[in-house]
Write an enzyme that holds these catalytic residues in place. Structure first.
Site, PDB file in Angstrom:
ATOM      1  N   GLY A  59       0.811  -1.204   0.000  1.00  0.00           N
ATOM      2  CA  GLY A  59       0.000   0.000   0.000  1.00  0.00           C
ATOM      3  C   GLY A  59       0.845   1.254   0.000  1.00  0.00           C
ATOM      4  O   GLY A  59       1.981   1.267   0.493  1.00  0.00           O
ATOM      5  N   SER A  60       0.309   2.317  -0.548  1.00  0.00           N
ATOM      6  CA  SER A  60       0.978   3.611  -0.459  1.00  0.00           C
ATOM      7  C   SER A  60       0.770   4.176   0.944  1.00  0.00           C
ATOM      8  O   SER A  60       0.011   3.651   1.750  1.00  0.00           O
ATOM      9  CB  SER A  60       0.441   4.570  -1.527  1.00  0.00           C
ATOM     10  N   HIS A  62       3.520   4.534   2.894  1.00  0.00           N
ATOM     11  CA  HIS A  62       4.689   4.066   3.630  1.00  0.00           C
ATOM     12  C   HIS A  62       5.995   4.601   3.048  1.00  0.00           C
ATOM     13  O   HIS A  62       7.068   4.072   3.354  1.00  0.00           O
ATOM     14  CB  HIS A  62       4.734   2.545   3.625  1.00  0.00           C
ATOM     15  N   HIS A 224      -0.095   0.058  10.292  1.00  0.00           N
ATOM     16  CA  HIS A 224      -1.444   0.446   9.864  1.00  0.00           C
ATOM     17  C   HIS A 224      -2.349   0.696  11.061  1.00  0.00           C
ATOM     18  O   HIS A 224      -3.558   0.838  10.905  1.00  0.00           O
ATOM     19  CB  HIS A 224      -2.062  -0.649   8.987  1.00  0.00           C
TER      20      HIS A 224
END
Length: 336
Positions: A59-60, A62, A224
């Protein structure tokens, strides 16, 4: 943890388009290192000679992970998902196809259910097209499962050590079996634990993922916002560094005389002085236990938007891993 009205200002356009815009913007900023081949896929600029391909993604949110580790001596392609979300199977398949240089592909992802599921779907499609793909799901986060259940642990900042070591093996011309073995060795010898002081807040969200009291910190919280080990009173840099080091050494085979790489990773909102102060405490604790640091890395390697906090990663070296760690690399986030 309770939800409160969002207060974090952000410089974005349409929050729904952040990931796609990020890929285009990153490629535009670094055309000598990466190029875009699809709206959610970046590949290494220039086609290397026949070698094992290294593919990653996630996922973006990070950054610089995961697109910052594409380049010579590291990953060949990356698939980018929405904020904190796994890339689609089709994006992962596209990244595999572009990383296939005739000697097979090693796919390296953090061990998250969405990533695992979508990777496995993509690998099946790649196999049907005649591409041999091996899978390695990084499991360095010691806070996410007990030591006897390491297969259930998450992948966090230790990802970058596995990217680098497997990427170096591939760049040196190793076989798919050898590259896979190097990656698994790096994963087995790497542990990470973090501490969060405040939450990330997703673009377009009205509230942060979680809240903490002003005088508290979350030990072992995931990148997250996954639950951690415990909530503590906020400690000093020295206290936090010592506690994290103690937890790392209790979980990892790292006897006196060991040599390690020490990585202190900011999660996005901390000034750099804080990771350095924590690093100083970790370094002292390792030295007191007879452990020498071959190289220290302090900075932002795997972030969580504007989460305040940091993680500490230790990788125990042997002669082969040291050689691979020292090998040249040229990516946006790792130049050696």
């Amino acid at each position: 943890m309770t939800a409160v009205p969002g207060t974090i200002k952000k410089l974005v356009n349409d929050p729904a388009d952040v990931a796609v815009e990020l890929v285009a913007a990153f490629a535009g900023a670094h055309p000598d290192i990466v190029q875009s081949v699809a709206e959610r896929v970046l590949v290494r600029a220039g086609r290397p000679a026949a070698k094992v391909g290294i593919v990653t993604g996630g996922g973006s949110g990070h950054e610089p992970a995961f697109l910052g580790y594409v380049g010579a001596g590291c990953a060949d392609a990356v698939a980018v998902g929405n904020i904190f979300a796994a890339p689609s199977p089709d994006a992962i398949l596209t990244s595999i196809e572009h990383a296939d240089h005739g000697r097979g592909v090693l796919l390296i992802y953090g061990n998250y259910s969405g990533d695992v599921m979508n990777c496995r779907l993509a690998v099946r499609k790649a196999a049907a097209a005649g591409i041999e793909v091996r899978q390695l799901f990084v499991t360095d986060d010691l806070a996410s499962a007990p030591l006897d259940q390491t297969e259930h642990r998450r992948g966090i900042a230790g990802d970058v050590m596995v990217f680098k070591i497997a990427g170096a093996a591939a760049e040196a011309g190793a076989s798919l079996d050898e590259v896979e073995a190097a990656g698994y060795a790096a994963n087995a010898r790497t542990r990470t634990i973090g501490v969060a002081l405040s939450s990330a807040e997703l673009p377009g969200a009205a509230a942060p993922i979680f809240t903490t009291a002003k005088d508290e910190m979350e030990v072992g919280l995931g990148v997250h916002g996954e639950p951690g080990l415990s909530t503590h009173k906020l400690g000093t840099a020295a206290e936090v560094g010592t506690e994290l080091a103690q937890r790392l050494l209790a979980d990892l085979a790292c006897p006196p005389g060991s040599e390690v790489v020490l990585l202190v990773n900011g999660l996005g909102a901390n000034p750099l002085l804080e990771p350095y102060l924590v690093h100083h405490a970790v370094l002292a604790h390792l030295a007191a236990n007879g452990i020498s640091v071959y190289q220290s890395m302090v900075g932002e390697y795997v972030t969580s938007l504007q989460m305040a906090g940091l993680s500490v990663t230790v990788t125990v070296l042997d002669d082969h891993l040291r050689e691979l760690f020292d090998a040249p690399a040229r990516t946006v986030a790792w130049r050696q």
